[in-house]
Design a protein around this motif. Structure first.
Motif, PDB file in Angstrom:
ATOM      1  N   MET A 126      68.153  88.920  84.381  1.00 40.03           N
ATOM      2  CA  MET A 126      68.839  88.922  83.075  1.00 40.03           C
ATOM      3  C   MET A 126      68.039  88.280  81.947  1.00 40.03           C
ATOM      4  O   MET A 126      68.140  88.687  80.794  1.00 40.03           O
ATOM      5  N   CYS A 127      67.317  87.214  82.262  1.00 36.39           N
ATOM      6  CA  CYS A 127      66.542  86.472  81.261  1.00 36.39           C
ATOM      7  C   CYS A 127      65.133  86.376  81.842  1.00 36.39           C
ATOM      8  O   CYS A 127      64.766  85.380  82.454  1.00 36.39           O
ATOM      9  N   ALA A 129      61.685  87.055  80.744  1.00 34.54           N
ATOM     10  CA  ALA A 129      60.343  86.819  80.209  1.00 34.54           C
ATOM     11  C   ALA A 129      59.929  85.358  80.381  1.00 34.54           C
ATOM     12  O   ALA A 129      60.775  84.474  80.276  1.00 34.54           O
ATOM     13  N   PRO A 130      58.640  85.097  80.638  1.00 31.61           N
ATOM     14  CA  PRO A 130      57.521  86.034  80.667  1.00 31.61           C
ATOM     15  C   PRO A 130      57.287  86.751  81.997  1.00 31.61           C
ATOM     16  O   PRO A 130      56.262  87.399  82.160  1.00 31.61           O
ATOM     17  N   LYS A 133      59.099  85.555  87.708  1.00 27.58           N
ATOM     18  CA  LYS A 133      60.100  85.848  88.742  1.00 27.58           C
ATOM     19  C   LYS A 133      60.323  87.352  88.840  1.00 27.58           C
ATOM     20  O   LYS A 133      60.590  87.872  89.918  1.00 27.58           O
ATOM     21  N   ASN A 150      65.299  92.064  81.725  1.00 23.07           N
ATOM     22  CA  ASN A 150      65.827  91.980  80.370  1.00 23.07           C
ATOM     23  C   ASN A 150      65.452  90.639  79.735  1.00 23.07           C
ATOM     24  O   ASN A 150      65.385  89.618  80.420  1.00 23.07           O
ATOM     25  N   ASP A 151      65.227  90.650  78.453  1.00 23.81           N
ATOM     26  CA  ASP A 151      65.097  89.392  77.717  1.00 23.81           C
ATOM     27  C   ASP A 151      65.497  89.650  76.272  1.00 23.81           C
ATOM     28  O   ASP A 151      65.297  90.744  75.745  1.00 23.81           O
ATOM     29  N   SER A 153      64.173  88.318  73.685  1.00 23.04           N
ATOM     30  CA  SER A 153      63.047  88.218  72.750  1.00 23.04           C
ATOM     31  C   SER A 153      62.067  89.378  72.922  1.00 23.04           C
ATOM     32  O   SER A 153      61.518  89.594  74.009  1.00 23.04           O
ATOM     33  N   ARG A 156      58.532  88.153  73.807  1.00 20.74           N
ATOM     34  CA  ARG A 156      58.434  87.662  75.186  1.00 20.74           C
ATOM     35  C   ARG A 156      58.488  88.833  76.174  1.00 20.74           C
ATOM     36  O   ARG A 156      57.869  88.780  77.233  1.00 20.74           O
ATOM     37  N   LYS A 177      67.803  92.757  75.134  1.00 17.96           N
ATOM     38  CA  LYS A 177      69.209  92.706  74.765  1.00 17.96           C
ATOM     39  C   LYS A 177      69.763  91.315  75.027  1.00 17.96           C
ATOM     40  O   LYS A 177      69.261  90.609  75.896  1.00 17.96           O
ATOM     41  N   ALA A 179      71.839  89.361  76.976  1.00 20.35           N
ATOM     42  CA  ALA A 179      72.397  89.697  78.298  1.00 20.35           C
ATOM     43  C   ALA A 179      73.884  89.413  78.375  1.00 20.35           C
ATOM     44  O   ALA A 179      74.574  89.994  79.218  1.00 20.35           O
ATOM     45  N   ASP A 195      68.053  83.289  85.370  1.00 17.75           N
ATOM     46  CA  ASP A 195      67.183  82.120  85.165  1.00 17.75           C
ATOM     47  C   ASP A 195      67.404  81.751  83.695  1.00 17.75           C
ATOM     48  O   ASP A 195      66.701  82.216  82.809  1.00 17.75           O
ATOM     49  N   ALA A 196      68.391  80.932  83.481  1.00 18.42           N
ATOM     50  CA  ALA A 196      68.983  80.800  82.146  1.00 18.42           C
ATOM     51  C   ALA A 196      68.099  80.030  81.166  1.00 18.42           C
ATOM     52  O   ALA A 196      67.350  79.129  81.567  1.00 18.42           O
ATOM     53  N   PRO A 197      68.200  80.372  79.872  1.00 17.36           N
ATOM     54  CA  PRO A 197      67.549  79.536  78.856  1.00 17.36           C
ATOM     55  C   PRO A 197      68.170  78.143  78.939  1.00 17.36           C
ATOM     56  O   PRO A 197      69.382  78.014  79.108  1.00 17.36           O
ATOM     57  N   GLY A 492      59.946  78.270  80.474  1.00 19.89           N
ATOM     58  CA  GLY A 492      61.190  77.538  80.408  1.00 19.89           C
ATOM     59  C   GLY A 492      61.344  76.704  79.161  1.00 19.89           C
ATOM     60  O   GLY A 492      62.297  75.949  79.030  1.00 19.89           O
TER      61      GLY A 492
HETATM   62  C1  LIG Z   1      63.841  80.135  81.383  1.00 21.03           C
HETATM   63  S1  LIG Z   1      63.265  81.460  80.443  1.00 21.03           S
HETATM   64  C2  LIG Z   1      63.077  82.738  81.642  1.00 21.03           C
HETATM   65  C3  LIG Z   1      61.844  82.623  82.468  1.00 21.03           C
HETATM   66  C4  LIG Z   1      61.643  83.823  83.367  1.00 21.03           C
HETATM   67  N1  LIG Z   1      62.764  84.025  84.251  1.00 21.03           N
HETATM   68  C5  LIG Z   1      60.375  83.748  84.196  1.00 21.03           C
HETATM   69  O1  LIG Z   1      60.433  83.441  85.369  1.00 21.03           O
HETATM   70  O2  LIG Z   1      59.289  84.024  83.653  1.00 21.03           O
HETATM   71  C6  LIG Z   1      64.704  81.976  79.619  1.00 21.03           C
HETATM   72  C7  LIG Z   1      64.572  83.270  78.873  1.00 21.03           C
HETATM   73  O3  LIG Z   1      65.858  83.627  78.394  1.00 21.03           O
HETATM   74  C8  LIG Z   1      65.696  84.372  77.226  1.00 21.03           C
HETATM   75  N2  LIG Z   1      67.031  84.411  76.592  1.00 21.03           N
HETATM   76  C9  LIG Z   1      67.638  83.468  75.842  1.00 21.03           C
HETATM   77  N3  LIG Z   1      68.878  83.865  75.506  1.00 21.03           N
HETATM   78  C10 LIG Z   1      69.063  85.079  76.075  1.00 21.03           C
HETATM   79  C11 LIG Z   1      70.137  86.019  76.093  1.00 21.03           C
HETATM   80  N4  LIG Z   1      71.288  85.762  75.471  1.00 21.03           N
HETATM   81  N5  LIG Z   1      69.959  87.178  76.738  1.00 21.03           N
HETATM   82  C12 LIG Z   1      68.805  87.458  77.371  1.00 21.03           C
HETATM   83  N6  LIG Z   1      67.759  86.608  77.394  1.00 21.03           N
HETATM   84  C13 LIG Z   1      67.888  85.437  76.761  1.00 21.03           C
HETATM   85  C14 LIG Z   1      64.606  83.640  76.487  1.00 21.03           C
HETATM   86  O4  LIG Z   1      63.973  84.488  75.550  1.00 21.03           O
HETATM   87  C15 LIG Z   1      63.683  83.222  77.625  1.00 21.03           C
HETATM   88  O5  LIG Z   1      62.641  84.147  77.763  1.00 21.03           O
END
Ligand SMILES: C[S@@+](CC[C@H](N)C(=O)[O-])C[C@H]1O[C@@H](n2cnc3c(N)ncnc32)[C@H](O)[C@@H]1O
Length: 510
Positions: A126-127, A129-130, A133, A150-151, A153, A156, A177, A179, A195-197, A492
């Motif tokens: 769901m989240c 980038a980059p 995972k 999905n992300d 940004s 990203r 989008k 998420a 893997d939440a922000p 992160g």
């Molecule tokens: C902790 S990072 C993810 C790291 C990623 N899982 C990895 O292993 O490379 C959190 C990501 O959530 C994204 N993000 C923040 N709010 C979001 C939302 N509402 N929907 C989707 N992505 C979101 C951010 O842009 C950021 O890239």
């Protein structure tokens, strides 16, 4: 080669006095060994990498690194992963550019290992980038089937696509989008990673400058978003499916409190499974915080403090939707048909004949024209989502809007290993010049092969990308300029605080 990767931050580590004066002191009674915790935060973090299973075995990678003078210790708890010396840098080594390995911090590798992945599952990251995972999930699925990354940004997502391109991941569609608004009509998933922000407290060892910006106000701002995302993830999970929620922060407000609220709202519709990974030390999740009693099942979460495994900090919860929940499974709509097969076929014939690719090569892939610029390639059984609309499905592998048309670097990395014609294997000096995008003169025996024009450039059989052998006798590197600055990103970090990688060749701890 010059190494510009910031692996193992050069910024001064946090001192015990700084930590004691920071808002981390609110965890003093939670941490099982405060002195060990403080000492760990004051030590540099050793980078970890994993071997790309589609390109090299771990044993071969260890041997290759040893030849390069890089000591690598296999992590027994994480098969396929290696820990390097703290001063080691990943990033712009030839083997990194060739996608033989990916840099990802030890703790960041853990959530995916708890997803219980198997080929054939439909998975949502769901989240994403980059994308460290995402790539782990993609390979656990055998680089086949359907993973949606999905992300929120856009830039990203570009960095994520760059990592997937370098590693040769072909089973991913990317979407950009929020998420928490993901449409249920796109179908449910067998596995979901959220893997939440988060406030990123667990990343202090590689980003000590974060210390002054920490505080419970970050958690207060982020927790409602995390709850919305987790509620959405629960809706998107099929009955019997598994969901992993993770953050790289210590804040209970972003971890156990989010889960406590979602578990209470879901009732019988959601189970929390006890999480454990052999060889990985952790503390149980909290069942009480600031006088508030929490769901006792939360003890089954993994709270990883930096001193436990000499790593960063992380929090992981594993959730399951019971198979007998009173809810019907919403299957994914079928893949959209691939249009323009007649237009695409001659391009494919051209690539296969020039590079001497095996006859069955195109039966392994789904090829479609996504843009006027050229063709994309994904796994044959990949099913791009109908909703939301993907940014991309698979890799952009062949540019058809230039004369002569040419495979992209991502295309060369995926297909070039099977090329039996128009290949140029470089020596070490040529390899470095190639990656610096300098021209060089081939040896006579290299030219004797008669491979003029576009060629697949490799080193010791590992493909690096595309080159042009000119009749004048020089070789021009087509290694992309944006890939020749392999650098790191912190995944992160709060978006505003983290330096972003160039789209294309970033390495990632996360
Ligand atoms: C902790 S990072 C993810 C790291 C990623 N899982 C990895 O292993 O490379 C959190 C990501 O959530 C994204 N993000 C923040 N709010 C979001 C939302 N509402 N929907 C989707 N992505 C979101 C951010 O842009 C950021 O890239």
């Amino acid at each position: 080669m010059k190494d510009r990767s910031p692996r193992g931050s050069s910024a001064a580590a946090c001192t015990p006095a700084q930590i004691a004066a920071s808002t981390l002191s609110r965890y003093r009674d939670l941490v099982d060994d405060w002195d060990a915790f403080v000492a760990a935060l004051g030590r540099p973090l050793a980078p970890c990498i994993w071997a790309n299973p589609t390109r090299i075995s771990v044993a071969e990678l260890v041997a290759l690194l040893a030849e390069e003078g890089i000591a690598a210790e296999p992590l027994t708890a994480l098969p396929g992963a290696l820990r390097l010396a703290p001063e080691a840098r990943t990033g712009q080594h030839w083997w990194y550019c060739a996608g033989l390995a990916h840099a990802q911090e030890l703790v960041s590798q853990l959530p995916v290992r708890l997803l219980d992945l198997a080929p054939g599952q439909r998975v949502l990251d769901m989240c994403a980038a980059p994308g460290g995972k995402t790539a782990q999930i993609a390979f656990a699925l055998g680089n086949r089937g359907t993973l949606i990354a999905n992300d929120l940004s856009t830039h990203r997502i570009k960095a994520l696509q760059g990592n997937l391109d370098r590693l040769g991941v072909v089973n991913v569609s990317t979407t950009c989008k929020d998420a928490s608004n993901w449409p249920l009509r796109g179908g449910q998933f067998d596995r979901i990673l959220l893997d939440a922000p988060c406030s990123s407290e667990g990343t202090l060892r590689r980003n000590p400058s974060l210390l002054g910006r920490l505080g419970p106000e970050n958690a207060a701002r982020l927790a409602p978003k995390q709850r919305l995302l987790l509620e959405k993830a629960v809706h998107l999970l099929r009955p019997g499916g598994r969901l992993v929620y993770s953050t790289c922060t210590f804040a209970p407000e972003e971890n156990e409190l989010v889960l406590d609220a979602v578990l209470a709202a879901a009732g019988e519709g959601l189970r929390l499974l006890p999480a454990a990974l052999p060889g990985i030390r952790c503390a149980p999740g909290l069942t009480e915080w600031q006088g508030q009693a929490l769901d006792p099942r939360l003890a089954g979460c993994m709270r990883i403090w930096p001193h436990h495994n000499d790593s960063g900090g992380f929090f992981i919860a594993v959730l399951e939707k019971p198979a007998d929940v009173a809810e019907r499974h919403r299957a994914a709509p079928p893949a959209p048909p691939v249009d323009g097969a007649e237009e695409i076929a001659p391009w494919l014939e051209g690539v296969a004949s020039r590079y001497g690719l095996p006859e069955d090569i195109w039966s392994r892939y789904r090829v479609h024209r996504q843009t006027k610029r050229g063709l994309h390639l994904s796994a044959a059984d990949h099913c791009p989502p109908r909703a939301p609309r993907p940014e991309a499905s698979g890799l952009f592998f062949h540019r058809t809007n230039v004369r002569p048309p040419k495979p992209t670097t991502a295309g060369a990395l995926v297909l070039g290993r099977e090329a039996s014609a128009h290949r140029l294997d470089l020596d070490a000096e040529q390899r470095d010049r190639y990656l610096r995008r300098e021209t060089f003169t081939p040896h006579p025996e290299q030219l004797a092969a008669g491979a003029y024009g576009q060629v697949v450039a490799s080193y010791r059989g590992h493909v690096l990308g595309m080159a042009v052998v000119h009749r004048s006798g020089v070789v021009e590197s087509l290694f992309p300029s944006r890939w020749s600055g392999c650098t790191a990103t912190s995944g992160g970090q709060p978006a505003a605080a983290s330096p972003q990688p160039p789209a294309g060749a970033s390495s990632s701890h996360h």
